[in-house]
Design a protein around this motif. Sequence first.
Motif, PDB file in Angstrom:
ATOM      1  N   ASP A 124       0.842  -1.199   0.000  1.00  0.00           N
ATOM      2  CA  ASP A 124       0.000   0.000   0.000  1.00  0.00           C
ATOM      3  C   ASP A 124       0.880   1.254   0.000  1.00  0.00           C
ATOM      4  O   ASP A 124       1.464   1.598   1.034  1.00  0.00           O
ATOM      5  N   PRO A 125       0.988   1.988  -1.116  1.00  0.00           N
ATOM      6  CA  PRO A 125       1.882   3.158  -1.176  1.00  0.00           C
ATOM      7  C   PRO A 125       1.439   4.317  -0.299  1.00  0.00           C
ATOM      8  O   PRO A 125       2.261   5.167   0.057  1.00  0.00           O
ATOM      9  N   SER A 126       0.161   4.361   0.074  1.00  0.00           N
ATOM     10  CA  SER A 126      -0.310   5.466   0.907  1.00  0.00           C
ATOM     11  C   SER A 126       0.263   5.394   2.318  1.00  0.00           C
ATOM     12  O   SER A 126       0.211   6.371   3.068  1.00  0.00           O
ATOM     13  N   ARG A 127       0.827   4.250   2.696  1.00  0.00           N
ATOM     14  CA  ARG A 127       1.402   4.083   4.031  1.00  0.00           C
ATOM     15  C   ARG A 127       2.832   4.605   4.129  1.00  0.00           C
ATOM     16  O   ARG A 127       3.367   4.750   5.222  1.00  0.00           O
ATOM     17  N   VAL A 128       3.465   4.871   2.992  1.00  0.00           N
ATOM     18  CA  VAL A 128       4.866   5.301   2.983  1.00  0.00           C
ATOM     19  C   VAL A 128       4.933   6.824   2.963  1.00  0.00           C
ATOM     20  O   VAL A 128       4.388   7.469   2.066  1.00  0.00           O
ATOM     21  N   LYS A 129       5.609   7.393   3.941  1.00  0.00           N
ATOM     22  CA  LYS A 129       5.729   8.847   3.998  1.00  0.00           C
ATOM     23  C   LYS A 129       7.094   9.233   4.567  1.00  0.00           C
ATOM     24  O   LYS A 129       7.852   8.373   5.053  1.00  0.00           O
ATOM     25  N   VAL A 130       7.395  10.519   4.522  1.00  0.00           N
ATOM     26  CA  VAL A 130       8.658  11.025   5.044  1.00  0.00           C
ATOM     27  C   VAL A 130       8.470  11.459   6.492  1.00  0.00           C
ATOM     28  O   VAL A 130       7.659  12.343   6.784  1.00  0.00           O
ATOM     29  N   LYS A 151       8.644   7.973  16.639  1.00  0.00           N
ATOM     30  CA  LYS A 151       7.958   9.266  16.681  1.00  0.00           C
ATOM     31  C   LYS A 151       6.651   9.220  15.909  1.00  0.00           C
ATOM     32  O   LYS A 151       5.641   9.809  16.318  1.00  0.00           O
ATOM     33  N   TYR A 152       6.635   8.517  14.784  1.00  0.00           N
ATOM     34  CA  TYR A 152       5.436   8.447  13.936  1.00  0.00           C
ATOM     35  C   TYR A 152       4.608   7.191  14.196  1.00  0.00           C
ATOM     36  O   TYR A 152       3.664   6.921  13.446  1.00  0.00           O
ATOM     37  N   ASP A 153       4.991   6.435  15.231  1.00  0.00           N
ATOM     38  CA  ASP A 153       4.303   5.177  15.535  1.00  0.00           C
ATOM     39  C   ASP A 153       4.194   4.324  14.275  1.00  0.00           C
ATOM     40  O   ASP A 153       3.146   3.735  13.984  1.00  0.00           O
ATOM     41  N   ALA A 154       5.278   4.287  13.522  1.00  0.00           N
ATOM     42  CA  ALA A 154       5.317   3.535  12.269  1.00  0.00           C
ATOM     43  C   ALA A 154       5.752   2.096  12.536  1.00  0.00           C
ATOM     44  O   ALA A 154       6.215   1.750  13.628  1.00  0.00           O
ATOM     45  N   VAL A 155       5.606   1.267  11.518  1.00  0.00           N
ATOM     46  CA  VAL A 155       5.942  -0.140  11.660  1.00  0.00           C
ATOM     47  C   VAL A 155       7.305  -0.455  11.064  1.00  0.00           C
ATOM     48  O   VAL A 155       7.938  -1.460  11.413  1.00  0.00           O
ATOM     49  N   ALA A 156       7.790   0.394  10.162  1.00  0.00           N
ATOM     50  CA  ALA A 156       9.046   0.111   9.476  1.00  0.00           C
ATOM     51  C   ALA A 156       9.601   1.405   8.882  1.00  0.00           C
ATOM     52  O   ALA A 156       8.932   2.454   8.890  1.00  0.00           O
ATOM     53  N   GLY A 157      10.820   1.307   8.345  1.00  0.00           N
ATOM     54  CA  GLY A 157      11.390   2.480   7.700  1.00  0.00           C
ATOM     55  C   GLY A 157      12.803   2.249   7.203  1.00  0.00           C
ATOM     56  O   GLY A 157      13.464   1.253   7.548  1.00  0.00           O
ATOM     57  N   ARG A 320      23.166   6.305  13.239  1.00  0.00           N
ATOM     58  CA  ARG A 320      23.443   7.690  12.885  1.00  0.00           C
ATOM     59  C   ARG A 320      22.197   8.548  13.081  1.00  0.00           C
ATOM     60  O   ARG A 320      21.072   8.112  12.817  1.00  0.00           O
ATOM     61  N   ASP A 321      22.414   9.767  13.517  1.00  0.00           N
ATOM     62  CA  ASP A 321      21.323  10.727  13.576  1.00  0.00           C
ATOM     63  C   ASP A 321      21.083  11.283  12.182  1.00  0.00           C
ATOM     64  O   ASP A 321      22.034  11.540  11.427  1.00  0.00           O
ATOM     65  N   MET A 322      19.806  11.480  11.826  1.00  0.00           N
ATOM     66  CA  MET A 322      19.452  11.952  10.498  1.00  0.00           C
ATOM     67  C   MET A 322      18.206  12.829  10.582  1.00  0.00           C
ATOM     68  O   MET A 322      17.420  12.723  11.534  1.00  0.00           O
ATOM     69  N   PRO A 323      17.989  13.705   9.589  1.00  0.00           N
ATOM     70  CA  PRO A 323      16.817  14.572   9.637  1.00  0.00           C
ATOM     71  C   PRO A 323      15.570  13.961   9.028  1.00  0.00           C
ATOM     72  O   PRO A 323      14.452  14.371   9.346  1.00  0.00           O
ATOM     73  N   THR A 324      15.732  13.006   8.104  1.00  0.00           N
ATOM     74  CA  THR A 324      14.560  12.448   7.405  1.00  0.00           C
ATOM     75  C   THR A 324      14.682  10.932   7.252  1.00  0.00           C
ATOM     76  O   THR A 324      15.792  10.380   7.236  1.00  0.00           O
ATOM     77  N   ALA A 325      13.554  10.293   7.109  1.00  0.00           N
ATOM     78  CA  ALA A 325      13.494   8.855   6.828  1.00  0.00           C
ATOM     79  C   ALA A 325      12.170   8.566   6.134  1.00  0.00           C
ATOM     80  O   ALA A 325      11.182   9.268   6.353  1.00  0.00           O
ATOM     81  N   PHE A 326      12.152   7.541   5.304  1.00  0.00           N
ATOM     82  CA  PHE A 326      10.891   7.053   4.758  1.00  0.00           C
ATOM     83  C   PHE A 326      10.355   6.008   5.735  1.00  0.00           C
ATOM     84  O   PHE A 326      11.010   4.992   5.995  1.00  0.00           O
ATOM     85  N   VAL A 327       9.185   6.271   6.299  1.00  0.00           N
ATOM     86  CA  VAL A 327       8.591   5.369   7.283  1.00  0.00           C
ATOM     87  C   VAL A 327       7.310   4.769   6.712  1.00  0.00           C
ATOM     88  O   VAL A 327       6.682   5.329   5.795  1.00  0.00           O
ATOM     89  N   VAL A 328       6.929   3.623   7.257  1.00  0.00           N
ATOM     90  CA  VAL A 328       5.727   2.904   6.829  1.00  0.00           C
ATOM     91  C   VAL A 328       4.728   2.906   7.968  1.00  0.00           C
ATOM     92  O   VAL A 328       4.993   2.350   9.038  1.00  0.00           O
ATOM     93  N   GLU A 329       3.575   3.537   7.748  1.00  0.00           N
ATOM     94  CA  GLU A 329       2.552   3.606   8.789  1.00  0.00           C
ATOM     95  C   GLU A 329       1.974   2.238   9.093  1.00  0.00           C
ATOM     96  O   GLU A 329       1.955   1.338   8.253  1.00  0.00           O
ATOM     97  N   ARG A 330       1.437   2.100  10.304  1.00  0.00           N
ATOM     98  CA  ARG A 330       0.812   0.836  10.697  1.00  0.00           C
ATOM     99  C   ARG A 330      -0.524   0.671   9.976  1.00  0.00           C
ATOM    100  O   ARG A 330      -1.152   1.630   9.602  1.00  0.00           O
TER     101      ARG A 330
END
Length: 330
Positions: A124-130, A151-157, A320-330
Amino acid sequence: MKKFLMITGKLFLWVFVTLALLTAGFLVMIYMVSRGPSEQIRNLFVTSVRETSAAGFLADIFLSEQEVQEIVAANVVEVGEINTDTDLFTFTEEPGNTDEESPDIEIVDVRGALYKGKMMIVKDPSRVKVGICDEFDKNKAGLTLLEIIDKYDAVAGVNGGRYNDDNGFGKGGQPEGIVFSEGKLVYGELDKTYNIYGFDKNNVFICGKMTGQEAVDKGFRDAVTFGPALVVNGKAVSTTGTGGGLNPRTAIGQRADGAVLLLVIEGRQTSSLGATYLDLIEIMLDFGAVNAANLDGGMSSSMAYEGEEILNNCSIKGARDMPTAFVVER
């Protein structure tokens, strides 16, 4: 006291001789790679270290700047004008309506002659966000991948876009380029032109070069800057030589049915030296990517799933600390 000084002196001498021998051996190895008979090994060495934040100088020890530039120019990804054709995507179902008989997230091992890694397929592409850190500031630390996922209560990233990293010692708190998160432009300027890779409001992954205003008008919801593009409209971009060196890599793509491809390749290890851009292109095409792009790599390359520790072996110990990541919502 005299005996103590003698022992201390011998110890320091032993340390000095050992370091001298190690340094000499290292320089001999660099010389053999740089000036040895194998052009392929030399090219891989130069392009690999030049892609790093901290080790790029190694290419200059026994090669002139002109020689280095010629090698780099002969092993690049040649991306021309990018015009993503959204008609190539034929989503068979609405986002969120996944087939119960197949997993909505699948993780597949990938292997090549010199690398290994993992491909995460998100149906499901709608679950993938920055996901982003709490505050963009080069003088402040960003967040680790696991912290952004939490932070985003995501399942993966996976790790995301370009960021300020002074000689490999940046704090990870300031992105470079442009950042869209959850439908908002959160970093970048409207009148500047950026290489941008991410999803529009129709959940289509787009590769493009445009101003911030054009990206807003195009309806980007979640996107970052890095690159290069790897696959555009179902075709591999042009490369010369290997298209880059052997390094840890992270890439993102999308199949025609909408499924998102998140790829992480391990590198700088005896078990996995790393992948070139050409390797990434071949992997993405094998998995059916219509569009795909390279993300930040090297020491940042990482993948996590279901609250577990990082799934891949990173090229350094510690996150590593980073400013952005692609995360996958639950």
